[in-house]
Design an enzyme around this catalytic site. Sequence first.
Site, PDB file in Angstrom:
ATOM      1  N   SER A  46      69.186  35.087  76.381  1.00  0.00           N
ATOM      2  CA  SER A  46      69.930  36.424  76.457  1.00  0.00           C
ATOM      3  C   SER A  46      68.953  37.727  76.290  1.00  0.00           C
ATOM      4  O   SER A  46      68.742  37.745  78.017  1.00  0.00           O
ATOM      5  CB  SER A  46      70.587  36.235  75.181  1.00  0.00           C
ATOM      6  N   ASP A 266      72.812  43.760  78.526  1.00  0.00           N
ATOM      7  CA  ASP A 266      71.205  42.840  79.080  1.00  0.00           C
ATOM      8  C   ASP A 266      71.135  41.813  79.826  1.00  0.00           C
ATOM      9  O   ASP A 266      72.561  41.687  80.952  1.00  0.00           O
ATOM     10  CB  ASP A 266      71.717  42.335  77.155  1.00  0.00           C
ATOM     11  N   SER A 498      65.515  38.697  58.159  1.00  0.00           N
ATOM     12  CA  SER A 498      65.976  37.903  59.493  1.00  0.00           C
ATOM     13  C   SER A 498      65.816  36.848  59.398  1.00  0.00           C
ATOM     14  O   SER A 498      65.703  35.679  58.549  1.00  0.00           O
ATOM     15  CB  SER A 498      64.423  39.141  60.813  1.00  0.00           C
TER      16      SER A 498
END
Length: 509
Positions: A46, A266, A498
């Site tokens: 990605s 992206d 995270s």
Amino acid sequence: KLAYGTAGFRMKADSILDRVVFTVGLLACLRALDKKESVGVMITASHNGAQDNGVKLVDPTGEMLESTWEEKAVRLANCIHDAKLMSEKFDELVSELKLDLTKPIGKTLCISVAKDTRTSSDRLVSSLKTAVSLFENLGIVHVDYGLMITPQLHYMVMLTNHHEETKSFLNESIYYQDISNAFNLLYRGGEKEITMDCAFGVGGKKIKQLQSSLKDVKFTLVNDYETVGVEESQKYLNHDCGAEHVQKQKAVPINCENFKSVASIDGDGDRLVYFFRDEQNELVLLDGDKIATLLVKFIGELLTKTGLLDQLIVGVVQTAYANGSSTTYLKQILGEQRIFCVPTGVKYLHHKAKELDVGIYFEANGHGTVIFSEKANKAINEMYNRSTTQGGESSEFVQAISDLFALTKLINPTVGDAFSDLLVVEVVLGYYGWSYVDWDKNLYTDVPSVQDKLKVKDRTIIKVSADETQVVSPEGIQNKINECVLKVNKGRAFIRPSGTEDVVRVYAE
């Protein structure tokens, strides 16, 4: 220990990823046999740099892998260093799923695979095909689409399972035809040129193929990998460019300094944000929150004109990262009960949106879509068919139901799609006669915000509430955050561990 998240498995491309992809190939075949439908596998990392790569499964619906199967993926992937253990875990899964691997199931099932432009992808696709080849005697074949943006593969998997004969190779041109036909019916904005930052990813090649089918809209491509070649582009993929860079850093991408406005995607084409320069030459960001509110306004008006707004449950799904001003605006439009906050991760937004008749979700990073339920699609289709055959309705109603019907064809319901989302945005701006400046000023003004991350020894000691806006433990941290927030007008802040690295992420408004 490897974990399967929203992004599937993602890591350094020169690490153990070949073997991980092999296990995903095995799991894809088991998933196809269990559902008796075709599935997909996307090779991409990605918005990460070219040093990374990844793999994720696409379910028969074209959506992300069902969450209950993530544990199965993890079970296999964590056996890659022990062939005997992997064989045992594989047999264990076959037994749990009650699958018979001794005879064909009587139909051909496809494992559709696609990749982005990373030079490591060919090697990984080869590992996947090796795994799939072990199931050929059961009627499973691989279909290699080569280069694709991620949402294209999701769309093609969905279509594959709509066709009676899944053995046939569905040409990717179907994707371009479907969304361009819907766009050409809807768009009323006149000729327009859009500058697109392609992040040196696969989107540059694919938007050229879409371009040939579109009326009135032309693209000027910046950071297109084909202009520098695949090898050279690896240095620049998602580096100081792309939707992630623009949204997180609030910075102009490289090579875009001389453009007044830019649409930025992206590297694998599933995120979209816009920006323009104001009169002071400052960057003004039009992110996923702005896209969501624009679509809410448009869809809400169409549903009102057709009388469907009172029949359908319409809602917006956000994460804690949504700008506070967008949430306030949406509550004023739809009511507080129609705005839902879920944990970070597109799978949570998508799942919640599916509970609604019209579920609109966008992360601030520009990943999102609109999901129309079976009930909503049926109501829209029936109204549209009546309007085209019976007549008697007002011209406003006929136009509104025609627009709503075409909109359901333009939107990719399976996953966030930068191409589809961009065309929807341009349709809505054309409908209202708005510029990008109008879009920004006519909805709401963002509360100033900042995002950061801090390295910590152990992120797991920080526990947060379900919507990730409150620290549950260690005790005392939330009180300190509250003290900071009280010092400013419209203040809001949260921290969360995270999901992928030993950092704590910080967001403040």
